[in-house]
Design a protein around this motif. Structure first.
Motif, PDB file in Angstrom:
ATOM      1  N   ALA A  12      -0.900   7.985  10.463  1.00  0.00           N
ATOM      2  CA  ALA A  12      -0.249   7.206   9.531  1.00  0.00           C
ATOM      3  C   ALA A  12       1.324   7.601   9.573  1.00  0.00           C
ATOM      4  CB  ALA A  12      -0.452   7.307   8.270  1.00  0.00           C
ATOM      5  N   ILE A  60     -18.552  10.805   1.727  1.00  0.00           N
ATOM      6  CA  ILE A  60     -17.634  11.892   1.117  1.00  0.00           C
ATOM      7  C   ILE A  60     -18.196  12.230  -0.583  1.00  0.00           C
ATOM      8  CG2 ILE A  60     -15.521  12.829   0.462  1.00  0.00           C
ATOM      9  CD1 ILE A  60     -14.176  10.518   1.874  1.00  0.00           C
ATOM     10  N   ILE A 101      -8.085  17.005   5.647  1.00  0.00           N
ATOM     11  CA  ILE A 101      -7.519  18.036   6.432  1.00  0.00           C
ATOM     12  C   ILE A 101      -6.303  17.783   7.033  1.00  0.00           C
ATOM     13  CG2 ILE A 101      -7.959  19.520   8.512  1.00  0.00           C
ATOM     14  CD1 ILE A 101     -11.114  18.705   8.189  1.00  0.00           C
ATOM     15  N   ARG A 152      -1.622  -5.123  -7.049  1.00  0.00           N
ATOM     16  CA  ARG A 152      -2.184  -5.440  -6.028  1.00  0.00           C
ATOM     17  C   ARG A 152      -1.713  -6.602  -5.554  1.00  0.00           C
ATOM     18  NH1 ARG A 152      -6.544  -3.525  -3.846  1.00  0.00           N
ATOM     19  NH2 ARG A 152      -7.175  -2.350  -5.539  1.00  0.00           N
ATOM     20  N   CYS A 176     -18.585  15.809   3.968  1.00  0.00           N
ATOM     21  CA  CYS A 176     -17.932  14.517   4.651  1.00  0.00           C
ATOM     22  C   CYS A 176     -18.909  14.240   6.076  1.00  0.00           C
ATOM     23  CB  CYS A 176     -16.586  14.640   4.942  1.00  0.00           C
ATOM     24  SG  CYS A 176     -15.825  13.573   5.844  1.00  0.00           S
ATOM     25  N   ARG A 188      -3.168   1.646  -7.384  1.00  0.00           N
ATOM     26  CA  ARG A 188      -3.574   2.748  -7.477  1.00  0.00           C
ATOM     27  C   ARG A 188      -2.638   3.719  -8.272  1.00  0.00           C
ATOM     28  NH1 ARG A 188      -8.784   3.829  -5.032  1.00  0.00           N
ATOM     29  NH2 ARG A 188      -8.531   2.920  -3.170  1.00  0.00           N
ATOM     30  N   ALA A 207       0.757   5.875   5.115  1.00  0.00           N
ATOM     31  CA  ALA A 207       1.494   4.892   5.995  1.00  0.00           C
ATOM     32  C   ALA A 207       2.501   4.394   5.259  1.00  0.00           C
ATOM     33  CB  ALA A 207       0.332   3.994   6.798  1.00  0.00           C
ATOM     34  N   GLY A 222       0.905  -1.246  -0.124  1.00  0.00           N
ATOM     35  CA  GLY A 222      -0.011   0.192  -0.036  1.00  0.00           C
ATOM     36  C   GLY A 222       0.842   1.412   0.019  1.00  0.00           C
ATOM     37  N   GLY A 241      -0.240   4.339   0.297  1.00  0.00           N
ATOM     38  CA  GLY A 241      -0.942   5.403   1.094  1.00  0.00           C
ATOM     39  C   GLY A 241       0.077   6.328   2.058  1.00  0.00           C
TER      40      GLY A 241
END
Ligand SMILES: Cc1cc2nc3c(=O)[nH]c(=O)nc-3n(C[C@H](O)[C@H](O)[C@H](O)COP(=O)(O)OP(=O)(O)OC[C@H]3O[C@@H](n4cnc5c(N)ncnc54)[C@H](O)[C@@H]3O)c2cc1C
Length: 461
Positions: free
Chosen positions: A326, A211, A67, A154, A254, A51, A24, A20, A22
């Motif tokens: 993260a 969202i 945010i 993946r 959200c 992604r 983290a 992953g 992202g």
């Protein structure tokens, strides 16, 4: 350092998989490579991420309100990471709290406070104009600059080969690693396989969120929201709070809470409190929408021999500052792997405390949300809180205990423990008494009695 059955270390030339890319995963790879180089070791790090963060809509985005708290902005700065203007959609200068009894604007407690609103991907599915640099693309690039390789696959399979974890897109395409960092978030099927493979690991408890992105154009965003995040405390079961966040020419809506029902977004956008701010949203078609799951209770036992879980799939702060969690768990896991080892015992001793601290703080957070939910049920309590914020905001430069509580609650700046301490502060009680007086006797009488309170306040110091 020698490897024994109970102690494993990362040695020069070892291979690390990160599942992953992202925040983290990318922060973990970044810190791991920087720290390893600092102690003279070179590691090969593969980040598996299917992604493409340059794609519009859900294909390039890890759904999030976007945010970045002031606390995290400060931490970034201390670590030499500066979010470039291309990533920051807006610099937020206030929060506005809305309830049925009225609205109150809350400005930051410190003047040099900076909160950023960002997109995680390249922008909404129906983006009008140029694609942006999302936060995830920026952080992944930081990791790549340190030498991490991104594998656009993946991970669907996990196995153990000669005492080492092996991962890959299919059983016949497995690669063996000396350490696997699982940073897949909570919206991933791979956690089920790890839950079966790692003794004691139980994925986090999650709940669905909503969202949406709406195009309003810069002029309308400026005129309606400006640079302020709008927080809505509505009397809708399951909903903790809703937010409207200004981002460039768009607004992100959200909703956060547990057990929320399907048409909740429509109900919220049609609520008078929301229509007072942006009347057109309820009728507009969103440019993008998603319903990602969010971590509401930490994973159990987020580590094993040569495996560590980081970010959302381990522990994160309840309803706020997930990117910050993260970041912090990634840094703690990287420091453990480089300085101590990658055995289960090393992670238990040196990494687990970072996750436990987050979860313990969340327990305090749950109590505070229960208190807020009680407050939402009683009109007089809502008016008291609102009035005390209005009073405080009308006296800039003075102590603002109720405003500080609200600020820390929704910006992600303070920990829930700090908020609890503020709630127990007698000065907050005093602010509530003033607010209650105003709520009971109206603003006219309240203004005239302000002088009396002023004198009593001085005498009681
Ligand atoms: C509605 C909502 C609003 C939020 N608002 C905020 C906010 O305003 N501020 C804030 O700080 N936090 C917010 N959060 C929390 C924040 O989004 C998360 O805490 C943060 O994204 C966690 O980062 P992560 O890297 O652990 O997981 P993720 O961001 O989920 O990243 C996981 C990555 O792993 C990849 N992946 C998944 N499975 C696999 C696999 N099998 N193989 C390879 N790759 C895989 C995914 O594609 C993804 O890129 C919000 C969350 C939600 C749901």
């Amino acid at each position: 350092m020698a490897d024994s059955p109970h102690h494993h270390t990362l040695n020069d030339g070892d291979r690390v998989a990160v599942i992953g890319g992202g925040p983290a995963g990318a922060f973990f790879a970044y810190f791991l490579l920087v720290m390893a180089r600092g102690v003279g070791r070179s590691l090969a790090v593969d980040i598996y991420e299917p992604r493409d963060f340059a794609q519009l809509g859900a294909r390039g985005c890890n759904g999030c309100a976007g945010i970045v708290s002031e606390r995290l902005m400060q931490t970034f700065a201390e670590d030499g990471i500066e979010l470039p203007p291309a990533v920051v959609q807006r610099t937020i200068d206030a929060y506005v709290l809305h309830m049925d009894v009225g609205s109150a604007r809350i400005t930051p407690p410190h003047q040099d406070t900076h909160i950023a609103s960002v997109y995680r991907g390249a922008g909404p599915r129906e983006l009008r104009g140029r694609a942006w640099v999302g936060l995830d693309a920026y952080v992944l690039d930081l990791a790549q600059r340190q030498g991490a390789q991104v594998v656009r696959e993946r991970v669907n399979d996990v196995a153990w080969v000669a005492g080492r974890p092996a991962v890959g897109p299919s059983p016949d395409q497995l690669t063996r690693y000396d350490l696997v960092a699982v940073t897949s978030g909570v919206n991933s099927a791979i956690l089920k396989q790890f839950a079966e493979a790692i003794p004691g690991y139980q994925p986090p408890r999650t709940t669905k969120t909503y969202i949406r992105e709406y195009f309003l154009g810069s002029a309308t965003v400026d005129a309606t929201l400006g640079n302020a995040i709008q927080v809505f405390l509505l009397d809708i079961p399951g909903l903790e709070f809703g937010m409207l966040i200004p981002k460039g020419e768009y607004v992100t809506a959200c909703l956060l809470g547990e057990d929320m029902e399907g048409d909740l977004m429509e109900r919220c956008l049609a609520a008078p409190e929301v229509r007072r701010v942006v009347p057109m949203l309820s009728a507009d078609r969103p440019s993008c929408q998603c319903a990602p799951r969010i971590n509401v209770a930490a994973a159990e036992h987020p580590f094993g021999d040569r495996v560590v879980f980081i970010g959302d799939c381990a522990a994160t702060r309840l309803y706020k500052d997930g990117i910050g969690s993260a970041y912090r768990t990634a840094k703690a896991a990287a420091a453990t792997a480089v300085l101590h080892g990658v055995g289960a015992d090393d992670f238990r001793r040196h990494y687990l405390p970072a996750c436990t601290a987050i979860e313990q703080d969340n327990q305090v957070g749950r109590l505070i949300f229960a208190l807020v939910s009680q407050m939402r049920r009683h009109r007089f309590a809502r008016r008291t809180v609102l009035q005390s914020i209005l009073d405080e905001q009308g006296r800039p430069g003075r102590l603002q205990p109720m405003s500080a509580v609200q600020w820390d609650m929704y910006t992600g700046s303070g920990s829930y423990r700090q908020i609890a301490r503020r709630l127990l502060d007698p000065r907050l009680l005093w602010s509530l008494v003033r607010g209650g007086w105003g709520a009971a006797f109206g603003r006219w009488l309240h203004r005239r009695s302000a002088t009396v309170f002023h004198v009593i306040g001085h005498l009681s110091k």
